[in-house]
Design an enzyme around this catalytic site. Structure first.
Site, short mmCIF file in Angstrom:
data_model
loop_
_atom_site.label_atom_id
_atom_site.label_comp_id
_atom_site.label_asym_id
_atom_site.label_seq_id
_atom_site.Cartn_x
_atom_site.Cartn_y
_atom_site.Cartn_z
N ARG A 1 1.06 -1.22 -0.07
CA ARG A 1 0.12 0.01 -0.15
C ARG A 1 0.88 0.97 0.09
NH1 ARG A 1 2.16 1.97 3.58
NH2 ARG A 1 0.72 3.49 3.76
N GLY A 2 0.30 2.36 -0.22
CA GLY A 2 0.90 3.67 -0.36
C GLY A 2 1.11 3.87 -1.88
N GLN B 1 -1.96 2.75 10.00
CA GLN B 1 -0.51 2.83 9.35
C GLN B 1 0.48 3.57 10.11
OE1 GLN B 1 -3.78 3.25 7.94
NE2 GLN B 1 -3.65 2.60 5.92
N ASP C 1 -1.90 10.86 -2.35
CA ASP C 1 -2.20 10.00 -3.13
C ASP C 1 -2.60 10.48 -4.71
OD1 ASP C 1 -2.73 8.75 -0.33
OD2 ASP C 1 -2.87 6.92 -1.83
N ARG D 1 -7.65 -0.29 -6.62
CA ARG D 1 -8.10 0.83 -5.60
C ARG D 1 -7.93 2.19 -6.25
NH1 ARG D 1 -4.17 1.17 -0.34
NH2 ARG D 1 -6.20 2.33 0.52
O1 MRU Z 1 -4.46 3.52 2.52
P1 MRU Z 1 -2.95 3.50 2.45
O2 MRU Z 1 -2.12 2.86 3.33
O3 MRU Z 1 -2.66 3.22 0.98
O4 MRU Z 1 -2.66 4.98 2.38
C1 MRU Z 1 -1.31 5.61 2.14
C2 MRU Z 1 -1.40 7.06 2.42
O5 MRU Z 1 -2.49 7.89 2.36
C3 MRU Z 1 0.04 7.74 2.11
O6 MRU Z 1 0.04 8.88 2.82
C4 MRU Z 1 0.05 8.07 0.57
O7 MRU Z 1 -0.31 6.61 -0.15
C5 MRU Z 1 1.48 8.60 0.23
S1 MRU Z 1 2.66 7.47 0.22
C6 MRU Z 1 3.79 8.13 -0.01
#
Ligand code: MRU
Length: 343
Positions: free
Chosen positions: A47-48, A194, A235, A87
């Site tokens: 994720r991220g 997270q 994102d 996603r």
């Molecule tokens: O739902 P996630 O854990 O994928 O969300 C991640 C985030 O919101 C991060 O802050 C974002 O993806 C930036 S990662 C460099």
């Protein structure tokens, strides 16, 4: 510094650190099909935003192994659409898949081994660019900080959300390399935590000074002048500078305005979506109600209580002091600066 490895690739095999098992267990999963990569993105094994872009790129390389000889391009297009549907919010996912589809189209008439090699090379290039951009973003962010300052971050935009130093966390690692002592605060980041299970875990594991706080504690720290800057990842950056990031980033941005703390958004240019005019057009993922009804696996309320669980929110451009990309620091008004940097 002992850093975690989010993913690695060998021909026909993508290995991911299973982030759903952290912090208890550091274990890898190895995937050989694009369907398995879809599942890993959907279930947040990886994720991220940048990490899911790189994983999807390798997913497309795996699809090239799976594609039937006579139906190569239609198969690749279906695989791409499937991966993108995993996603909705992080634009890095369609960005990486679009790039891989261009390579697939250019390589369609080559013999099978050359086609696969072209897709693997393109995925590796996307991977390498992410590593390079992490460091560049870190250097730019570091120029906005100083030895001894206090920085809050939200969610995980760290090593585990990318493939190297992270985006928001890159200056923390670079500062440590230079002997600076930053005081880092990590929001726990409900509902999936997270900030606690990934950010605080990875920074602490690397020996950095990190303090974990619950999401409702930032105001007190800002009032007490413990926080000099907030840095988060994102994102998707819309053309006007509105940014989507993990739910709760918007709350933090309101605190920043109230207390006069600068909010810096760390964003590789792959996260900028000029086709999206503003935050209202960013698709926001809603996830399972059980993420809110439970803390990890433990129920904390009635099993059928109504739940609202948007996974992301939008921080308006006028709450942001700077958007920091690998190509430099953008200041408001963001519209023209974002258009120029994507030229
Ligand atoms: O739902 P996630 O854990 O994928 O969300 C991640 C985030 O919101 C991060 O802050 C974002 O993806 C930036 S990662 C460099």
């Amino acid at each position: 510094m002992d850093m975690l490895q989010t993913l690695s690739y060998a021909p026909g095999r993508l290995t991911l650190l299973d982030q759903t098992q952290l912090p208890e267990i550091e274990t890898n999963v190895t995937l050989t099909t694009h369907e398995a990569v879809f599942d890993a993105i959907r279930t947040m094994i990886v994720r991220g935003a940048p990490a899911i872009g790189v994983a999807a790129a390798y997913g497309m390389a795996l699809a090239a192994y799976q594609a039937p000889e006579t139906q190569f391009l239609p198969y690749m297009e279906r695989a791409g659409a499937y991966l993108v549907s995993a996603r909705p919010t992080a634009v890095n996912l369609p960005w990486a898949v679009t790039r891989m589809l261009k390579t697939a189209s250019a390589a369609a008439s080559l013999p099978r081994p050359a086609r696969i090699a072209a897709l693997e090379a393109q995925a590796a290039a996307i991977h390498r660019e992410d590593e390079t951009s992490n460091r560049a973003i870190g250097e730019h962010l570091l120029s906005l900080l100083w030895d001894g300052c206090g920085v809050l971050t939200h969610c995980n935009a760290g090593v585990l959300a990318t493939t190297a130093y992270g985006t928001a966390t890159a200056p923390f690692y670079l500062a440590a390399e230079r002997g600076w002592k930053l005081r880092i605060y990590a929001d726990e980041t409900r509902p999936r935590l997270q900030g606690a299970s990934l950010t605080a875990y990875e920074l602490h594991r690397a020996g950095l000074d990190v303090t974990l706080i619950c999401d409702n504690m930032a105001a007190v720290l800002m009032r007490d002048k413990k926080i000099d800057a907030v840095i988060t990842g994102c994102d998707r950056v819309a053309a006007n500078g509105d940014t989507a990031n993990k739910i709760g980033t918007f709350n933090v941005s309101i605190l920043c305005r109230h207390f006069g703390v600068p909010l810096y958004i760390a964003a590789p240019t792959s996260t900028i979506d000029l086709a999206c005019p503003d935050g209202a057009h960013i698709p926001i993922e809603e996830r399972s109600a059980d993420e809110v009804r439970r803390v990890r696996h433990t129920p904390i309320t009635a099993p059928d209580v109504k739940v609202f669980n948007p996974s992301f929110d939008v921080t308006p451009a006028d709450h942001i002091a700077a958007i920091v990309t690998e190509k430099g620091i953008l200041r408001p008004p963001f519209g023209p600066a974002l258009a120029k940097i994507k030229e």
